[in-house]
Design a protein around this motif. Structure first.
Motif, PDB file in Angstrom:
ATOM      1  N   HIS A 209       0.776  -1.032   0.035  1.00  0.00           N
ATOM      2  CA  HIS A 209       0.038  -0.066   0.016  1.00  0.00           C
ATOM      3  C   HIS A 209       0.845   1.262   0.032  1.00  0.00           C
ATOM      4  O   HIS A 209       0.579   2.362   0.260  1.00  0.00           O
ATOM      5  CB  HIS A 209      -0.918  -0.016   1.230  1.00  0.00           C
ATOM      6  CG  HIS A 209      -1.962  -1.206   1.121  1.00  0.00           C
ATOM      7  ND1 HIS A 209      -1.621  -2.463   1.826  1.00  0.00           N
ATOM      8  CD2 HIS A 209      -2.964  -1.470   0.577  1.00  0.00           C
ATOM      9  CE1 HIS A 209      -2.694  -3.337   1.336  1.00  0.00           C
ATOM     10  NE2 HIS A 209      -3.661  -2.539   0.992  1.00  0.00           N
ATOM     11  N   CYS A 278      -5.455  -5.295   4.221  1.00  0.00           N
ATOM     12  CA  CYS A 278      -5.821  -3.852   3.487  1.00  0.00           C
ATOM     13  C   CYS A 278      -6.434  -2.925   4.793  1.00  0.00           C
ATOM     14  O   CYS A 278      -6.557  -1.713   4.589  1.00  0.00           O
ATOM     15  CB  CYS A 278      -6.951  -4.196   2.620  1.00  0.00           C
ATOM     16  SG  CYS A 278      -6.055  -5.373   0.984  1.00  0.00           S
ATOM     17  N   ARG A 299      -4.066   1.521  -3.376  1.00  0.00           N
ATOM     18  CA  ARG A 299      -4.947   0.312  -3.217  1.00  0.00           C
ATOM     19  C   ARG A 299      -4.101  -0.802  -3.969  1.00  0.00           C
ATOM     20  O   ARG A 299      -3.808  -0.807  -4.979  1.00  0.00           O
ATOM     21  CB  ARG A 299      -6.359   0.646  -3.717  1.00  0.00           C
ATOM     22  CG  ARG A 299      -6.905   1.893  -3.144  1.00  0.00           C
ATOM     23  CD  ARG A 299      -8.413   2.082  -3.757  1.00  0.00           C
ATOM     24  NE  ARG A 299      -8.967   1.232  -3.702  1.00  0.00           N
ATOM     25  CZ  ARG A 299      -9.929   1.069  -2.527  1.00  0.00           C
ATOM     26  NH1 ARG A 299      -9.765   1.785  -1.377  1.00  0.00           N
ATOM     27  NH2 ARG A 299     -10.667  -0.261  -2.451  1.00  0.00           N
ATOM     28  N   CYS A 303      -7.478  -5.044  -2.290  1.00  0.00           N
ATOM     29  CA  CYS A 303      -8.281  -4.005  -1.501  1.00  0.00           C
ATOM     30  C   CYS A 303      -9.823  -3.959  -1.988  1.00  0.00           C
ATOM     31  O   CYS A 303     -10.010  -4.320  -3.133  1.00  0.00           O
ATOM     32  CB  CYS A 303      -7.753  -2.585  -1.736  1.00  0.00           C
ATOM     33  SG  CYS A 303      -6.441  -2.129  -0.744  1.00  0.00           S
TER      34      CYS A 303
END
Length: 306
Positions: A209, A278, A299, A303
């Motif tokens: 991320h 996530c 993302r 996700c």
């Protein structure tokens, strides 16, 4: 009444150095012919292992079959696979012993052994039993287990080897399963990641991320913190074991000390880091944003849709 057969002491000493296993040819060369071998077996003093091999002392153990496997395979063979992993204290003992053989023809595999052709030139570990090196054993097992088990294997191995040695073994092979994951884990180990849970956080939360790089195993005021985002005063503690009361109290005191220094502590375990990575990333990113982080959040493919 037949006289008791007494194998020569030199033959028995030779066998003891090889897991108690002796071949029919070795026995014959020492003056113990087939009739004497039959008497030793009939009297329960030697145990036939098959393929012309005998155990000269006690009952067959798991290690007996490992020794017998390399005796069947011949010169240059090495115990490998999960069997090598077990002997290096990485995994439980398998039912079938894998043996790497340097050249054809391969012996016939069976209930006890699986013989495999070694085209990569795997290296032996020090010791009497011909056995894969710890590093080669880890690389072999990475192709046979899942991602989490691979992470666990590497971190167990780091107690007895180094990232550099494992990396050199990996670079010497033309084919390595999970090469990118292994390379990432070795890079993490160099940078202070010390446990499978920390590696999972680094891979699935931080890198996936694009969170900022953190300091790991950071020492401050007598405490060691797992993950610290120093520029933002955010601490992430990763707990891989069930809390006991003493540990809970210690961690509460540590979290309170962080708070008094103006730091925020987030705490995650296996369930969150593996199953909800996530969400963990969103939470960490939110706190970082509140404390001045401005870079874009990425993302990942896992996700959920916005």
């Amino acid at each position: 009444m037949h006289a008791r057969v007494e194998p020569p002491g030199e033959l028995l000493r030779h066998a003891r150095g090889r897991g108690g296993v002796v071949s029919r040819g070795e026995a014959s060369a020492a003056g113990v012919g087939r009739h004497s071998i039959a008497r030793l077996v009939r009297d329960g003093r030697w145990v036939p292992l098959g393929r012309g091999l005998y155990l000269t002392d006690g009952r067959p153990s798991w290690s007996t079959w490992a020794w017998a496997g390399v005796r069947v395979a011949g010169e240059g063979s090495l115990v490998g696979g999960s069997a090598a992993g077990h002997l290096h204290q990485l995994v439980d003992p398998p039912e079938v012993v894998d043996v790497w053989v340097p050249a054809r023809p391969l012996p016939r595999s069976g209930d006890r052994w699986r013989f495999r052709l070694d085209v990569e030139g795997r290296r032996p570990a020090p010791g009497a039993l011909p056995l894969l090196s710890l590093e080669d054993a880890v690389l072999d097992l990475a192709g046979e287990v899942g991602e989490l088990d691979t992470i666990d294997l590497v971190h167990k191995a780091m107690r007895r080897t180094s990232p550099g040695r494992l990396r050199r073994s990996m670079d010497s092979r033309s084919r390595v399963a999970r090469r990118s994951l292994l390379a990432s884990l070795l890079e993490d180990a160099v940078e202070g990641v010390e446990s499978p849970l920390e590696a999972l956080y680094r891979t699935k939360v931080e890198r996936a991320h694009r969170l900022p790089a953190a300091s790991r195993q950071h020492h401050s005021v007598g405490n060691r913190r797992d993950v610290v985002y120093l520029d933002h005063g955010v601490v992430v503690e990763l707990d891989g074991v069930r809390w006991h009361q003493e540990r809970r109290l210690r961690d509460m005191r540590r979290d309170n000390a962080h708070q008094l220094r103006g730091e925020v502590t987030l705490r995650y375990g296996w369930h969150d880091t593996f199953g909800r990575a996530c969400l963990v990333a969103v939470q960490v990113a939110t706190v970082l944003r509140q404390r001045g982080w401005t870079a874009p959040f990425r993302r990942c493919r896992q996700c959920p849709a916005p």
